[in-house]
Scaffold this motif. Structure first.
Motif, short mmCIF file in Angstrom:
data_model
loop_
_atom_site.label_atom_id
_atom_site.label_comp_id
_atom_site.label_asym_id
_atom_site.label_seq_id
_atom_site.Cartn_x
_atom_site.Cartn_y
_atom_site.Cartn_z
N GLY A 23 0.65 -1.37 -0.04
CA GLY A 23 0.00 -0.04 0.01
C GLY A 23 0.81 1.23 -0.03
O GLY A 23 0.42 2.34 -0.40
N SER A 24 1.98 1.09 0.60
CA SER A 24 2.80 2.37 0.54
C SER A 24 3.29 2.88 -0.69
O SER A 24 3.86 3.83 -1.04
N MET A 25 3.23 1.99 -1.76
CA MET A 25 3.77 2.37 -3.24
C MET A 25 2.82 3.24 -3.75
O MET A 25 2.92 3.55 -4.91
N SER A 26 1.58 3.57 -3.19
CA SER A 26 0.68 4.24 -3.83
C SER A 26 0.80 6.07 -3.35
O SER A 26 0.27 6.75 -3.92
N THR A 27 1.80 6.21 -2.49
CA THR A 27 2.10 7.50 -2.27
C THR A 27 2.66 8.12 -3.38
O THR A 27 3.47 8.02 -4.01
N GLN A 28 1.96 9.58 -3.54
CA GLN A 28 2.26 10.15 -4.52
C GLN A 28 3.50 11.33 -4.37
O GLN A 28 3.18 12.54 -4.27
N ASP A 29 4.51 10.86 -4.00
CA ASP A 29 5.81 11.67 -3.81
C ASP A 29 6.77 11.67 -5.05
O ASP A 29 8.07 11.91 -4.77
N PHE A 30 6.41 10.95 -6.09
CA PHE A 30 7.52 10.94 -7.07
C PHE A 30 7.16 11.79 -8.35
O PHE A 30 6.22 11.90 -8.76
N LYS A 31 8.17 12.59 -8.78
CA LYS A 31 8.20 13.40 -9.98
C LYS A 31 8.16 12.63 -11.29
O LYS A 31 9.32 12.07 -11.43
N ILE A 73 3.44 11.75 -9.38
CA ILE A 73 2.73 10.53 -9.40
C ILE A 73 3.19 9.39 -8.26
O ILE A 73 4.06 9.57 -7.36
N ASP A 74 2.26 8.37 -8.10
CA ASP A 74 2.62 7.30 -7.19
C ASP A 74 3.90 6.46 -7.66
O ASP A 74 4.21 6.44 -8.60
N ARG A 75 4.53 6.12 -6.55
CA ARG A 75 5.62 5.27 -6.65
C ARG A 75 5.62 4.07 -7.79
O ARG A 75 6.65 4.06 -8.40
N ASN A 116 10.31 12.70 2.76
CA ASN A 116 8.81 12.37 3.52
C ASN A 116 8.81 11.59 4.39
O ASN A 116 9.34 10.62 4.75
N ALA A 117 8.21 12.30 5.52
CA ALA A 117 7.89 11.77 6.98
C ALA A 117 6.49 11.42 7.20
O ALA A 117 6.26 11.56 8.39
N GLY A 118 5.73 11.19 6.13
CA GLY A 118 4.40 11.15 6.43
C GLY A 118 3.97 9.76 7.01
O GLY A 118 4.75 9.07 7.59
N GLU A 119 2.74 9.12 6.43
CA GLU A 119 2.42 7.73 6.84
C GLU A 119 3.31 6.74 6.41
O GLU A 119 3.55 5.74 6.99
N HIS A 120 3.78 6.78 5.13
CA HIS A 120 4.86 5.94 4.63
C HIS A 120 6.32 6.36 4.39
O HIS A 120 6.47 6.58 3.09
#
Length: 327
Positions: free
Chosen positions: A103-111, A118-120, A240-244
């Motif tokens: 589920g953590s690969m859905s984090t949209q912190d990728f440019k 976009i997500d990872r 990124n120090a968020g949820e994931h």
């Protein structure tokens, strides 16, 4: 190109000429009755004359036999039509890509290339697709892991099929958790079933292991024992120090066991550069197998010789039958 497998066989072409000059005449030692009036006997026999003894071959028969003998010798020399060389490259390296689908690969912190977030996983799919296209001739496998690890594709050179499987990946399809150790363990098992010594495992994850049956460090030691080098790529923004958040410590510990290398990737351009660097660190080893297609041609002169003999025999039979009707 026309070649003969047994060229020395052409020496047999001289056989008919040698036989013609050898003293092979049969000389009878029995007494013979010499008749001085043979011409009178022949005139009495008329059309019923019968020729006794050995009849001499005509020039046509001699040439025919010489031609048939030549065709037989050519067939014995085994003519072959050799085609152009065909070179096939066989890679001596196996690349296994292990992709995190938690589920953590859905984090949209990728440019992405356009600068948008976009997500990872989407970033992984774009870059891996381009990476696969450059790996023609290499054996590539694909492992997916989440709550469990499974083989999406065994080692294959069918890059089109591999890209199709890659395009169908979705976050969470292997479960919400991150079993990195299990993914590495499954990869080691796949390498064991092959016979290639150059083994490379590219691990793409956020490194947040959530309870593998095999701890990541233990799995890394197992990989090192089997000569598997692991190159881990941390996906996402390191700030990124968020949820994931990205667990870089786990990924660094894995590569240190296998003498691999750790990378950060938080935009598409950097991820492409990482794959280029990995390729330079472990250049592709290729074994070239070259062969030339061979087409056998011996049956053609042999068939032609048999056909000539058949037609000649057929002509003799027809001539005798025609002569018998006139009688």
């Amino acid at each position: 190109m026309l070649e003969f497998l047994h060229p020395l066989t052409f020496i047999l072409l001289l056989a008919p000429f040698l036989v013609a000059y050898l003293p092979l005449r049969y000389i009878s030692r029995r007494s013979a009755l010499r008749i001085s009036f043979m011409e009178d006997i022949r005139s009495v026999q008329g059309n019923k004359e019968q020729s006794m003894g050995i009849s001499r071959a005509t020039l046509f028969q001699k040439l025919l036999l010489l031609l048939v003998w030549s065709l037989v010798v050519i067939a014995l020399a085994k003519p072959q039509l050799i085609g152009e060389p065909i070179v096939k490259e066989i890679s001596q390296r196996e690349i296994l890509v292990a992709v995190d689908l938690s589920g953590s690969m859905s984090t949209q912190d990728f440019k992405g290339k356009d600068g948008k977030n976009i997500d990872r996983l989407e970033a992984v799919k774009h870059v891996l697709s381009a990476f696969f296209e450059k790996r023609k001739g290499e054996k590539i496998g694909l492992i997916l892991f989440g709550s469990a690890a499974f083989v999406q594709s065994p080692f294959t050179q069918d890059l089109d099929a591999l890209n199709h499987l890659l395009s169908e990946l979705q976050v969470g399809m292997a479960g919400p958790q991150t079993m990195i150790g299990d993914g590495i363990g499954l990869g080691v098992k796949m390498f064991r079933e092959g016979n290639v010594t150059d083994r490379m495992l590219i691990l793409m994850s956020d490194g947040d292991d959530t309870g593998s049956k095999i701890p990541p460090k233990t799995a890394a030691k197992l990989a090192a024992e089997n000569d598997v080098k692991i190159y881990s790529i941390a996906m996402g923004d390191p700030k990124n120090a968020g949820e994931h958040p990205i667990d870089t410590e786990t990924l660094k510990a894995i590569v240190s066991e296998t003498k691999g290398k750790f990378y950060y990737a938080w935009n598409s351009e950097e991820l492409v550069e990482i794959y280029d660097e990995i390729d330079k660190l472990t250049p592709k080893k290729v074994e070239e197998l070259s062969y030339r297609p061979v087409r056998e041609l011996y049956m053609y002169p042999l068939a032609l010789g048999l056909l000539l003999m058949f037609l000649y025999t057929l002509g003799l039979m027809g001539k005798k039958e025609w002569g018998g009707r006139h009688e």
